[in-house]
Design a protein around this motif. Structure first.
Motif, mmCIF file in Angstrom:
data_model
loop_
_atom_site.group_PDB
_atom_site.id
_atom_site.type_symbol
_atom_site.label_atom_id
_atom_site.label_comp_id
_atom_site.label_asym_id
_atom_site.label_seq_id
_atom_site.Cartn_x
_atom_site.Cartn_y
_atom_site.Cartn_z
ATOM 1 N N ARG A 86 21.322 -7.195 3.927
ATOM 2 C CA ARG A 86 20.236 -7.217 5.028
ATOM 3 C C ARG A 86 19.694 -5.615 5.306
ATOM 4 N NH1 ARG A 86 21.729 -12.148 9.275
ATOM 5 N NH2 ARG A 86 20.839 -13.865 7.784
ATOM 6 N N LEU A 89 16.052 -5.164 5.942
ATOM 7 C CA LEU A 89 15.567 -5.734 6.873
ATOM 8 C C LEU A 89 15.801 -4.671 8.156
ATOM 9 C CD1 LEU A 89 16.241 -9.219 6.400
ATOM 10 C CD2 LEU A 89 14.011 -8.271 6.083
ATOM 11 N N VAL A 189 16.044 -11.376 12.615
ATOM 12 C CA VAL A 189 16.937 -11.380 11.291
ATOM 13 C C VAL A 189 18.304 -12.074 11.494
ATOM 14 C CG1 VAL A 189 18.100 -9.702 9.773
ATOM 15 C CG2 VAL A 189 15.839 -9.148 10.579
#
Length: 207
Positions: A86, A89, A189
Motif C-alpha cells: 500500500r 496509496l 485506505v
C-alpha cells in the motif's frame, strides 16, 4: 514554510508517479515522465484557471531539481528493494494533503470566493493523480474509484479557509488542514472509510 511544505508535497507526488510507472512496467524514462506529470499538473491547471503567470514551476529550479532527484532516487530504490503493497496509496495521500493546502492558499491570495477556494484546493490536489493514472492506463483513475479522495481534499481546503478567516497563521493552519486530508485518506485506505451509499438499486437475488 509553505514553500518547504510544497516541496514535500511534490516530492510525494513524484515518488507516487514513479511507483505507478513501476507497477505499470514502464521504463525509467516513463517513471520520470510520470514523476513530473503527477507533481506539476495540479498546480499548472490551477495557475492557468487563475490566470497566474508565469506558471509557478517554470521559474523555480529548486522545485524541478527536487522532483528530478526524488524520481531518480525512487527508481534506483526500486531496482533493489520492493515497497510495501500500500506504499503508493500512502505516498499519494501525503501529496494530496500538502498540495491541496497549497492550492487553497493560492486561491485565497487570488481573492476568489470561498467556494472557489475549496474547488481550487481540490483541483490542485487531485489533478496530478488523475493524469498519472490515465498515463498508466488505469481507468477509472483513483479519483473515481475512491469516494474519500476528492472529499478528503475538500474537507482540508474548507478547514484551511475557515482557519485563515479566523486569523490562524499559515504554519499551524497548513499543518492542521493537511493533517485532516491525510487522516481521512489513510482512514479510507486502511479502514474502508467511505461516504454513505444508497441502498436502492440492489440486484434482485430472486431473479
Amino acid at each position: 514554510m509553505l514553500h518547504v511544505l510544497y516541496l514535500v508535497g511534490v516530492s510525494a507526488f513524484a515518488a507516487s508517479g514513479v511507483l505507478a510507472a513501476h507497477r505499470a512496467n514502464m521504463d525509467p524514462f516513463g517513471g520520470l515522465a510520470l514523476a513530473f506529470a503527477a507533481s506539476i499538473s495540479g498546480g499548472t491547471l490551477r495557475d492557468l484557471m487563475l490566470n497566474r503567470h508565469p506558471l509557478y514551476w517554470t521559474h523555480d529550479w529548486v522545485l524541478l531539481t527536487v522532483i528530478m532527484g526524488v524520481g531518480v532516487a525512487t527508481i534506483a530504490y526500486l531496482r533493489f528493494w520492493q515497497l510495501p503493497q500500500r506504499s503508493l496509496l500512502v505516498v499519494d495521500a501525503t501529496g494530496l494533503a500538502v498540495v491541496t493546502v497549497i492550492g487553497a492558499r493560492a486561491a485565497i491570495d487570488s481573492d476568489v470566493t470561498p467556494l472557489a477556494v475549496v474547488i481550487f484546493g481540490v483541483i490542485t490536489g487531485v489533478t496530478g493523480e488523475v493524469i498519472r493514472d490515465v498515463l498508466c492506463g488505469e481507468f477509472p483513475p483513483l479519483l473515481l474509484r475512491e469516494d474519500v479522495y476528492a472529499t478528503a481534499a475538500a474537507a482540508g481546503a474548507a478547514l484551511y479557509l475557515a482557519l485563515d478567516a479566523a486569523g490562524v497563521s499559515d504554519e499551524p493552519n497548513a499543518a492542521l488542514s493537511a493533517g485532516l486530508v491525510f487522516a481521512l485518506r489513510i482512514a479510507a485506505v486502511y479502514f474502508g472509510l467511505h461516504l454513505p451509499r444508497p441502498h436502492g438499486n440492489r440486484p434482485d437475488r430472486t431473479a
